[in-house]
Design an enzyme around this catalytic site. Structure first.
Site, short mmCIF file in Angstrom:
data_model
loop_
_atom_site.label_atom_id
_atom_site.label_comp_id
_atom_site.label_asym_id
_atom_site.label_seq_id
_atom_site.Cartn_x
_atom_site.Cartn_y
_atom_site.Cartn_z
CB THR A 131 -3.06 0.06 8.11
OG1 THR A 131 -1.95 -0.05 8.99
CG2 THR A 131 -3.62 1.48 8.26
CG ASP A 132 -1.13 -2.46 12.62
OD1 ASP A 132 -0.76 -1.57 11.82
OD2 ASP A 132 -0.32 -3.15 13.26
CD GLU A 133 1.11 2.84 10.81
OE1 GLU A 133 0.98 4.07 10.80
OE2 GLU A 133 2.14 2.27 10.41
CE1 TYR A 156 -0.79 4.57 5.05
CE2 TYR A 156 -0.24 3.94 7.31
CZ TYR A 156 -0.66 3.60 6.03
OH TYR A 156 -0.96 2.29 5.73
CE LYS A 160 -4.87 2.27 4.36
NZ LYS A 160 -5.08 1.71 2.99
P1 NAD Z 1 2.94 0.70 -1.67
O1 NAD Z 1 3.21 2.13 -1.35
O2 NAD Z 1 4.09 -0.22 -1.90
O3 NAD Z 1 2.01 0.62 -2.97
C1 NAD Z 1 0.94 1.48 -3.20
C2 NAD Z 1 0.49 1.32 -4.65
O4 NAD Z 1 -0.67 2.15 -4.85
C3 NAD Z 1 1.54 1.77 -5.68
O5 NAD Z 1 1.63 0.84 -6.73
C4 NAD Z 1 1.00 3.11 -6.19
O6 NAD Z 1 1.38 3.39 -7.53
C5 NAD Z 1 -0.51 2.89 -6.06
N1 NAD Z 1 -1.25 4.15 -5.93
C6 NAD Z 1 -0.97 5.18 -5.09
N2 NAD Z 1 -1.86 6.18 -5.27
C7 NAD Z 1 -2.74 5.78 -6.24
C8 NAD Z 1 -3.87 6.35 -6.85
N3 NAD Z 1 -4.29 7.58 -6.53
N4 NAD Z 1 -4.54 5.63 -7.78
C9 NAD Z 1 -4.11 4.38 -8.13
N5 NAD Z 1 -3.02 3.80 -7.61
C10 NAD Z 1 -2.33 4.48 -6.66
O7 NAD Z 1 1.99 0.17 -0.51
P2 NAD Z 1 1.98 -1.24 0.22
O8 NAD Z 1 2.97 -1.25 1.30
O9 NAD Z 1 1.98 -2.31 -0.81
O10 NAD Z 1 0.53 -1.17 0.92
C11 NAD Z 1 -0.62 -1.58 0.18
C12 NAD Z 1 -1.84 -1.34 1.05
O11 NAD Z 1 -1.74 -2.08 2.26
C13 NAD Z 1 -2.03 0.12 1.48
O12 NAD Z 1 -3.40 0.42 1.44
C14 NAD Z 1 -1.49 0.15 2.90
O13 NAD Z 1 -2.12 1.18 3.64
C15 NAD Z 1 -1.88 -1.22 3.38
N6 NAD Z 1 -1.04 -1.81 4.44
C16 NAD Z 1 0.31 -1.87 4.28
C17 NAD Z 1 1.09 -2.50 5.24
C18 NAD Z 1 2.60 -2.60 5.10
O14 NAD Z 1 3.26 -3.04 6.03
N7 NAD Z 1 3.19 -2.24 3.97
C19 NAD Z 1 0.47 -3.07 6.37
C20 NAD Z 1 -0.92 -2.97 6.50
C21 NAD Z 1 -1.67 -2.36 5.52
O1 DAU Z 2 1.50 -1.26 10.73
C1 DAU Z 2 1.19 -1.25 9.38
C2 DAU Z 2 1.94 -0.13 8.69
O2 DAU Z 2 3.31 -0.53 8.65
C3 DAU Z 2 1.41 0.17 7.30
O3 DAU Z 2 0.10 0.63 7.39
C4 DAU Z 2 2.30 1.20 6.59
O4 DAU Z 2 1.87 1.38 5.24
C5 DAU Z 2 3.72 0.67 6.59
O5 DAU Z 2 4.58 1.62 6.00
C6 DAU Z 2 4.18 0.36 8.01
O6 DAU Z 2 4.30 1.58 8.79
P1 DAU Z 2 5.53 1.83 9.78
O7 DAU Z 2 5.68 3.27 10.02
O8 DAU Z 2 5.43 0.92 10.96
O9 DAU Z 2 6.71 1.26 8.83
P2 DAU Z 2 8.21 1.77 8.56
O10 DAU Z 2 8.89 0.67 7.80
O11 DAU Z 2 8.25 3.14 7.99
O12 DAU Z 2 8.82 1.83 10.01
C7 DAU Z 2 8.85 0.69 10.87
C8 DAU Z 2 9.45 1.12 12.20
O13 DAU Z 2 10.84 1.40 11.99
C9 DAU Z 2 8.85 2.40 12.77
O14 DAU Z 2 8.79 2.29 14.17
C10 DAU Z 2 9.84 3.49 12.37
C11 DAU Z 2 11.17 2.76 12.36
N1 DAU Z 2 12.17 3.25 11.38
C12 DAU Z 2 11.78 3.36 10.07
C13 DAU Z 2 12.68 3.81 9.12
C14 DAU Z 2 12.25 3.96 7.66
C15 DAU Z 2 13.46 3.54 11.78
O15 DAU Z 2 13.80 3.42 12.97
N2 DAU Z 2 14.35 3.98 10.82
C16 DAU Z 2 14.01 4.14 9.50
O16 DAU Z 2 14.87 4.57 8.70
#
Ligand code: NAD
Ligand code: DAU
Length: 344
Positions: A131-133, A156, A160
């Site tokens: 992730t970019d985080e 988190y 990662k």
């Molecule tokens: P999500 O939370 O929606 O899904 C995670 C999945 O992983 C779920 O299906 C869960 O059951 C499974 N899982 C969790 N722990 C496990 C374990 N121990 N063994 C097997 N399966 C397990 O996550 P997402 O938002 O789809 O993100 C997917 C990936 O992309 C993650 O690695 C996250 O860090 C990365 N990512 C997410 C974002 C975003 O904006 N959502 C951005 C950049 C990177």
């Molecule tokens: O940048 C990539 C990441 O983006 C991924 O690695 C993570 O898995 C994904 O969850 C996401 O992280 P963020 O923390 O950026 O996402 P989130 O949707 O939780 O929050 C987005 C922004 O909105 C953040 O600045 C916090 C803010 N926020 C979030 C929630 C849930 C609010 O202001 N109110 C809220 O209720």
């Protein structure tokens, strides 16, 4: 450009938001490839998101934890897996602030366990969805490149970064063919409604208050999940082992801007916005420079943000049963009803 052909792929976390979108895209775009979806079905895993794909003869679901090395080895061997795409993670920053242990277990130990099993079973390509985080927070200017030093700020992102660096070390130490992707914030269908965009859509549709953290001026760089999935496939097939690729849509928004856009699309008043206590350690700004991926992977994001956001709102409007089952917890019965009972 080194081309890798996928014959049999194991997707971890394919019942989650991005993983389920990837499974759908992959079955459609690479119909010759076999696929195992390996997922522990935590609270974030939802098999209802991919229930229409179960009959595909190239698709198998295995309920399994990435910390279970024995089950991983059995699965990799039974399906002659040559490629792993590793999405599984604990993914929500707010949950990691409340309790970090599960994040370390899955994102660090689980990734190491998966790397070890993959190496033992002769997997030819391993793609780590980081992730970019991991880069931490930016000031008002500039963007993360692959050379930006890692400086994760939340439990988190630190977990990662741990998994990401273990992948790097398996390439450098053992020559294991790992590719790392680091993407910015995704939006689109099937996202769990704890994350900003689906949470705000569902609350706005119900006329509830929208909780915006702090001053709402934290900036995120948004990309449609299907553009991210296409980039992951491109990195798997055309990426160079040992390399990292940043993925993003050059689409920065302050949170308050996104929330106002959503209210506009839903014709709801801005009076629903409620500024609440900030997230501890809240990163101020993320921005991704995706030039390397664009240059080396023959990939570019396609979905215009205004269009993608409107489509996403329309998706949540038309798929109320999907998110209502999530809110009620009904989705967690799916495996018991449709898989476990049939195995007895
Ligand atoms: P999500 O939370 O929606 O899904 C995670 C999945 O992983 C779920 O299906 C869960 O059951 C499974 N899982 C969790 N722990 C496990 C374990 N121990 N063994 C097997 N399966 C397990 O996550 P997402 O938002 O789809 O993100 C997917 C990936 O992309 C993650 O690695 C996250 O860090 C990365 N990512 C997410 C974002 C975003 O904006 N959502 C951005 C950049 C990177
Ligand atoms: O940048 C990539 C990441 O983006 C991924 O690695 C993570 O898995 C994904 O969850 C996401 O992280 P963020 O923390 O950026 O996402 P989130 O949707 O939780 O929050 C987005 C922004 O909105 C953040 O600045 C916090 C803010 N926020 C979030 C929630 C849930 C609010 O202001 N109110 C809220 O209720």
């Amino acid at each position: 450009m080194s081309e890798h052909s996928i014959h049999s792929v194991l997707i971890t976390g394919g019942a989650g938001f991005i993983g389920s979108n990837f499974v759908r895209m992959m079955l459609d775009e690479r119909p010759g490839a076999r696929m195992v979806n390996y997922d522990a079905l935590t609270y974030a895993g939802n098999l209802e998101s991919i229930s229409d794909l179960e009959q595909n003869p190239n698709y198998t679901f295995v309920k399994g934890d990435i910390c279970d090395g024995e089950l991983l080895r059995q699965t990799l061997q039974a399906h002659a897996v040559d490629t792993i795409i590793h999405f599984a993670a604990e993914s929500h920053v707010d949950r990691s602030i409340l309790s970090a242990a599960e994040f370390v277990r899955t994102n660090v130990l689980g990734t190491q366990c998966l790397l070890e099993a993959a190496m033992q079973c002769g997997v030819k390509r391993f793609v780590m969805i980081s992730t970019d985080e991991v880069y931490g927070s930016l000031g008002p200017d500039g963007a993360f490149t692959e050379e930006t030093p890692l400086a994760p700020n939340s439990p988190y992102s630190a977990s990662k970064a741990g998994g990401d660096l273990l992948c790097r070390s398996y390439f450098h130490t053992y020559g294991f063919p790992v590719i790392i992707t680091r993407c910015s914030n995704n939006y689109g269908p099937y996202q769990f409604p704890e994350k900003l965009i689906p949470l705000m859509i569902i609350k706005a549709m119900s006329g509830e208050k929208l909780p915006v953290y702090g001053d709402g001026m934290n900036v995120r760089d948004w990309i449609h999940v299907s553009d991210h999935c296409r980039a992951v496939l491109a990195a798997t097939e055309r990426g160079r082992p040992g390399e990292t690729y940043n993925i993003g849509g050059r689409n920065e928004w302050p949170n308050i801007g996104i929330v106002k856009e959503l209210l506009k699309i839903l014709s709801q008043p801005e009076s629903l916005i409620s500024f609440v206590k900030d997230r501890p350690g809240h990163d101020r700004r993320y921005a991704i420079d995706p030039s390397k991926a664009e240059r080396e992977l023959d990939w570019k994001p396609r979905i215009d943000f205004a269009e993608g956001l409107a489509q996403t709102v329309a998706w949540y409007q038309s798929r109320q049963p999907w998110w209502q089952n999530v809110m009620s917890g009904e989705y967690q019965q799916y495996y018991e009803k449709n898989y476990a009972s049939k195995m007895q």
